[in-house]
Design a protein around this motif. Structure first.
Motif, PDB file in Angstrom:
ATOM      1  N   MET A  66      -9.172  68.607  72.110  1.00 36.88           N
ATOM      2  CA  MET A  66     -10.418  68.189  71.510  1.00 36.88           C
ATOM      3  C   MET A  66     -10.423  68.458  70.002  1.00 36.88           C
ATOM      4  O   MET A  66     -10.986  67.688  69.248  1.00 36.88           O
ATOM      5  N   GLY A  67      -9.791  69.527  69.588  1.00 42.46           N
ATOM      6  CA  GLY A  67      -9.749  69.862  68.170  1.00 42.46           C
ATOM      7  C   GLY A  67      -8.994  68.835  67.360  1.00 42.46           C
ATOM      8  O   GLY A  67      -9.350  68.533  66.216  1.00 42.46           O
ATOM      9  N   LYS A  68      -7.913  68.286  67.943  1.00 41.60           N
ATOM     10  CA  LYS A  68      -7.114  67.291  67.221  1.00 41.60           C
ATOM     11  C   LYS A  68      -7.946  66.028  66.958  1.00 41.60           C
ATOM     12  O   LYS A  68      -7.913  65.473  65.867  1.00 41.60           O
ATOM     13  N   LEU A  69      -8.695  65.610  67.941  1.00 45.49           N
ATOM     14  CA  LEU A  69      -9.543  64.429  67.798  1.00 45.49           C
ATOM     15  C   LEU A  69     -10.629  64.679  66.746  1.00 45.49           C
ATOM     16  O   LEU A  69     -10.922  63.803  65.918  1.00 45.49           O
ATOM     17  N   LYS A  70     -11.209  65.870  66.773  1.00 46.24           N
ATOM     18  CA  LYS A  70     -12.252  66.208  65.807  1.00 46.24           C
ATOM     19  C   LYS A  70     -11.710  66.160  64.381  1.00 46.24           C
ATOM     20  O   LYS A  70     -12.360  65.630  63.471  1.00 46.24           O
ATOM     21  N   ASN A  71     -10.519  66.701  64.177  1.00 50.41           N
ATOM     22  CA  ASN A  71      -9.907  66.680  62.853  1.00 50.41           C
ATOM     23  C   ASN A  71      -9.615  65.257  62.402  1.00 50.41           C
ATOM     24  O   ASN A  71      -9.791  64.910  61.228  1.00 50.41           O
ATOM     25  N   GLU A  72      -9.156  64.440  63.326  1.00 44.07           N
ATOM     26  CA  GLU A  72      -8.858  63.039  63.007  1.00 44.07           C
ATOM     27  C   GLU A  72     -10.138  62.290  62.617  1.00 44.07           C
ATOM     28  O   GLU A  72     -10.153  61.515  61.659  1.00 44.07           O
ATOM     29  N   MET A  73     -11.208  62.549  63.338  1.00 45.52           N
ATOM     30  CA  MET A  73     -12.485  61.895  63.035  1.00 45.52           C
ATOM     31  C   MET A  73     -13.022  62.371  61.682  1.00 45.52           C
ATOM     32  O   MET A  73     -13.621  61.591  60.945  1.00 45.52           O
ATOM     33  N   ARG A  74     -12.809  63.631  61.338  1.00 45.37           N
ATOM     34  CA  ARG A  74     -13.208  64.140  60.030  1.00 45.37           C
ATOM     35  C   ARG A  74     -12.482  63.398  58.918  1.00 45.37           C
ATOM     36  O   ARG A  74     -13.077  63.036  57.900  1.00 45.37           O
TER      37      ARG A  74
END
Length: 71
Positions: free
Chosen positions: A1-9
């Motif tokens: 989930m953290g990887k997706l959040k960073n990508e969306m940022r």
């Protein structure tokens, strides 16, 4: 989930950065209002609500467009 959040940022930061660049060009008079994308327009409306003042060049051209459109 953290990887997706960073990508969306990253995507959001890039999108907002491009919108702010468009607004800078608009304020300089190099671009028209029609060329602003939806993110840039949203930021522009937020600035207006917060008391943003048009640069003198834009204020005179926007005022003339409003008067001609209302006639």
């Amino acid at each position: 989930m953290g990887k997706l959040k960073n990508e969306m940022r990253k995507v959001h930061r890039k999108k907002i950065g491009k919108a702010k660049e468009r607004l800078k060009e608009f304020e300089k008079g190099k671009d028209s209002y029609e060329k602003l994308n939806s993110a840039a327009r949203r930021i522009f409306y937020k600035r207006l609500k917060a008391g943003y003042k048009f640069p003198v060049r834009l204020r005179s051209s926007v005022g003339s467009e409003k008067t001609s459109a209302s006639e």
